[in-house]
Write a protein that holds these residues in place. Structure first.
Motif, PDB file in Angstrom:
ATOM      1  N   UNK A  77      29.081  47.780  23.535  1.00 52.40           N
ATOM      2  CA  UNK A  77      28.240  46.865  22.759  1.00 52.40           C
ATOM      3  C   UNK A  77      26.955  47.596  22.408  1.00 52.40           C
ATOM      4  N   UNK A  78      26.693  47.717  21.126  1.00 53.39           N
ATOM      5  CA  UNK A  78      25.561  48.522  20.670  1.00 53.39           C
ATOM      6  C   UNK A  78      24.422  47.636  20.158  1.00 53.39           C
ATOM      7  N   UNK A  79      23.189  47.987  20.524  1.00 49.64           N
ATOM      8  CA  UNK A  79      22.041  47.222  20.034  1.00 49.64           C
ATOM      9  C   UNK A  79      21.956  47.253  18.511  1.00 49.64           C
ATOM     10  N   UNK A  80      21.584  46.123  17.933  1.00 47.72           N
ATOM     11  CA  UNK A  80      21.442  46.015  16.478  1.00 47.72           C
ATOM     12  C   UNK A  80      20.194  45.188  16.188  1.00 47.72           C
ATOM     13  N   UNK A  81      19.496  45.570  15.135  1.00 49.12           N
ATOM     14  CA  UNK A  81      18.244  44.883  14.797  1.00 49.12           C
ATOM     15  C   UNK A  81      18.049  44.845  13.291  1.00 49.12           C
ATOM     16  N   UNK A  82      17.123  43.968  12.887  1.00 51.83           N
ATOM     17  CA  UNK A  82      16.535  44.058  11.554  1.00 51.83           C
ATOM     18  C   UNK A  82      15.186  44.742  11.731  1.00 51.83           C
ATOM     19  N   UNK A  83      15.015  45.875  11.035  1.00 51.77           N
ATOM     20  CA  UNK A  83      13.761  46.643  11.100  1.00 51.77           C
ATOM     21  C   UNK A  83      13.066  46.584   9.749  1.00 51.77           C
ATOM     22  N   UNK A  84      11.737  46.659   9.750  1.00 49.18           N
ATOM     23  CA  UNK A  84      11.045  46.899   8.483  1.00 49.18           C
ATOM     24  C   UNK A  84      11.363  48.309   7.995  1.00 49.18           C
ATOM     25  N   UNK A  85      11.366  48.463   6.677  1.00 47.10           N
ATOM     26  CA  UNK A  85      11.561  49.787   6.100  1.00 47.10           C
ATOM     27  C   UNK A  85      12.928  49.945   5.476  1.00 47.10           C
ATOM     28  N   UNK A  86      13.212  51.186   5.108  1.00 48.71           N
ATOM     29  CA  UNK A  86      14.492  51.524   4.507  1.00 48.71           C
ATOM     30  C   UNK A  86      15.289  52.362   5.497  1.00 48.71           C
ATOM     31  N   UNK A  87      16.579  52.533   5.221  1.00 50.34           N
ATOM     32  CA  UNK A  87      17.391  53.349   6.120  1.00 50.34           C
ATOM     33  C   UNK A  87      16.877  54.787   6.160  1.00 50.34           C
TER      34      UNK A  87
END
Ligand SMILES: [Cu+2]
Length: 143
Positions: A77-87
């Protein structure tokens, strides 16, 4: 079958949106309701072979994020987030944490947020290597 069900869900969402526009009684662009669904494509980073899709849906005051990944090692199970910025240039501080990503669908409800505030390329969804969070294994922009 998973891909088919995703397509079906997208089609259903499109039908709902079309219906809502028809019921609003106006076709003027200025009166169109704000987008209530956004689709994100996550592509592999650092040779992970992991990719997926995310669907963000406004439900009342919440945004429901459904993340569907493939290529993640079984049982991980891998951590996932919404981050500010671009990839390409991601702010490493997450804005909204998501439910850990696995092979298959994981769902997160983010309360008190408007989908419109997440759109426009200001945020991206990323998935981290479970053993080393500094390694991003997949990312997709929220357009
Ligand atoms: Cu992250």
């Amino acid at each position: 079958m998973k891909r088919l069900s995703v397509l079906a869900a997208g089609l259903a969402a499109a039908i709902v949106l079309t219906g809502a526009a028809a019921l609003s009684g106006t076709g003027a662009m200025t009166n169109m309701p704000a987008a209530s669904v956004a689709n994100v494509t996550l592509t592999a980073e650092h040779g992970s072979g992991q990719h997926g899709t995310a669907t963000l849906v406004q439900r009342g005051d919440s945004v429901v994020v459904t993340l569907i990944m493939s290529g993640i090692p079984v049982g991980v199970a891998e951590p996932a987030h919404i981050h500010p910025g671009t990839c390409a240039k991601l702010n490493p501080v997450p804005r909204y944490p998501l439910t850990n990503a696995t092979n298959g669908a994981t769902t997160t409800t983010i309360k008190n947020v408007k989908l419109a505030s997440l759109l426009g390329g200001k945020y991206a969804i990323n998935v981290h290597n479970a053993a080393d969070l500094r390694i991003y294994v997949a990312c997709g922009p929220i357009k």
